[in-house]
Write a protein that holds these residues in place. Sequence first.
Motif, PDB file in Angstrom:
ATOM      1  N   UNK A   1     -27.442  17.932  39.603  1.00 52.24           N
ATOM      2  CA  UNK A   1     -26.874  18.716  38.608  1.00 52.24           C
ATOM      3  C   UNK A   1     -26.378  17.760  37.622  1.00 52.24           C
ATOM      4  N   UNK A   2     -26.100  16.688  37.859  1.00 50.23           N
ATOM      5  CA  UNK A   2     -25.455  15.531  37.103  1.00 50.23           C
ATOM      6  C   UNK A   2     -26.459  14.247  36.675  1.00 50.23           C
ATOM      7  N   UNK A   3     -25.810  13.915  35.305  1.00 50.63           N
ATOM      8  CA  UNK A   3     -26.433  12.518  34.846  1.00 50.63           C
ATOM      9  C   UNK A   3     -25.292  11.754  34.617  1.00 50.63           C
ATOM     10  N   UNK A   4     -24.850  10.756  35.618  1.00 43.67           N
ATOM     11  CA  UNK A   4     -23.807   9.934  35.566  1.00 43.67           C
ATOM     12  C   UNK A   4     -24.157   8.667  35.338  1.00 43.67           C
TER      13      UNK A   4
ATOM     14  N   UNK B   1     -13.508  12.418  30.199  1.00 41.23           N
ATOM     15  CA  UNK B   1     -14.997  12.202  29.830  1.00 41.23           C
ATOM     16  C   UNK B   1     -16.311  12.525  30.898  1.00 41.23           C
ATOM     17  N   UNK B   2     -15.756  13.430  31.984  1.00 40.24           N
ATOM     18  CA  UNK B   2     -16.825  13.721  32.841  1.00 40.24           C
ATOM     19  C   UNK B   2     -17.377  14.953  32.742  1.00 40.24           C
ATOM     20  N   UNK B   3     -18.603  15.205  33.402  1.00 39.37           N
ATOM     21  CA  UNK B   3     -19.105  16.450  33.426  1.00 39.37           C
ATOM     22  C   UNK B   3     -18.277  17.471  34.157  1.00 39.37           C
ATOM     23  N   UNK B   4     -18.573  18.856  33.605  1.00 40.61           N
ATOM     24  CA  UNK B   4     -17.667  19.939  34.447  1.00 40.61           C
ATOM     25  C   UNK B   4     -17.935  20.080  35.987  1.00 40.61           C
ATOM     26  N   UNK B   5     -19.179  19.784  36.274  1.00 41.51           N
ATOM     27  CA  UNK B   5     -19.522  19.955  37.834  1.00 41.51           C
ATOM     28  C   UNK B   5     -19.140  18.863  38.401  1.00 41.51           C
TER      29      UNK B   5
ATOM     30  N   UNK C   1     -20.524  14.497  45.816  1.00 40.92           N
ATOM     31  CA  UNK C   1     -21.112  13.737  44.674  1.00 40.92           C
ATOM     32  C   UNK C   1     -22.727  13.494  44.987  1.00 40.92           C
ATOM     33  N   UNK C   2     -22.901  13.023  46.411  1.00 42.01           N
ATOM     34  CA  UNK C   2     -24.362  12.819  46.450  1.00 42.01           C
ATOM     35  C   UNK C   2     -24.992  14.374  46.616  1.00 42.01           C
TER      36      UNK C   2
ATOM     37  N   UNK D   1     -24.889   2.265  31.804  1.00 43.82           N
ATOM     38  CA  UNK D   1     -26.267   2.246  32.286  1.00 43.82           C
ATOM     39  C   UNK D   1     -26.130   3.469  33.184  1.00 43.82           C
ATOM     40  N   UNK D   2     -27.109   4.307  33.727  1.00 42.52           N
ATOM     41  CA  UNK D   2     -27.286   5.404  34.748  1.00 42.52           C
ATOM     42  C   UNK D   2     -26.922   4.690  36.084  1.00 42.52           C
TER      43      UNK D   2
END
Length: 307
Positions: A66-69, A36-40, A60-61, A131-132
């Motif tokens: 590029x991400x919305x986690x 369930x994680x984004x490709x990036x 990650x930082x 939540x974000x």
Amino acid sequence: MLKTMVPVMILVRVGMEFGMVDYLGTVLEPLMGLMGLPAAAGLVLAVGLLVSTYSAVAVMISILPLLSLSVADVTVLLSVVLIAHALPLEQSISRRAGISFIFSSGLRFVVGISYGIVLNLIYSKGGWLQEPMQLSWLPYTPSIDETWLQWGYSSTSLLFTLFWVILALIVFLKLLELMKITDLIGWLLSPLLRLMGISKAATPITMVGVLLGLSYGGGLIIKEAQEGKLSSRDVVLSLSFMGICHGLIEDPLVMMTFGAHWSGALLGRFVFCVAAMTVISRLILMVPEDAFNRFLYRPGPAVKAAV
């Protein structure tokens, strides 16, 4: 920290400039999708697998723009890294003690990905931690439009802040050690090793690795194996559990600092690894001696000489 994080941060910045992050994300998209994680986010996992946990969080930082986690996403991602990281380095330690490199590395990878899939299902079905993700202690918010000069300044500020965060964690862990709390935790958890078929002789060493790290426990296992104090199956079972579940206190605290929730990074990871190892140990103990020595246990030169 600097030796691992700085080169990785620079390489990721270069990769973002030339679109390499997007390419790698496309390659890893099917695997990340299972969790369930984004490709990036695959870049974080890849660097964690090959280098270290610190390198993974540095990536990650760096790619946050590029991400919305969500908190759940970060917990799943970093929990997988906790189980499967630095495979070339850490599993070389296990190899010196006699356990097959291919088996031990494959075990950590499969258990890690399996845990990521299960943890994602639990969080998504329950609607928990959606939540974000926010890191309030970050001295700046990464931006994809930063110039190299701006990036250099903000990255230096990040590393300076991170130094004090990690220092506080180290002091906390030292206090736990001085107060004998670490020893108490090891004593409380040691009965669980019986479920995994790990003998009484290997229990203290295994708990050292589980609590303090594979380098500590693996080094002790190598010494015991060289002196012939442990059976070959004890070596394999002990190092297998240490591989999927080590640094039980320090590593989860680091990942929680970077946004992972304790339910997945600490409690869930431990419970899953104990359950997985209980099943795996039964299978290992059923393997015939010839197949065991051919595929799982291959003692290094030092151990062979001792034997």
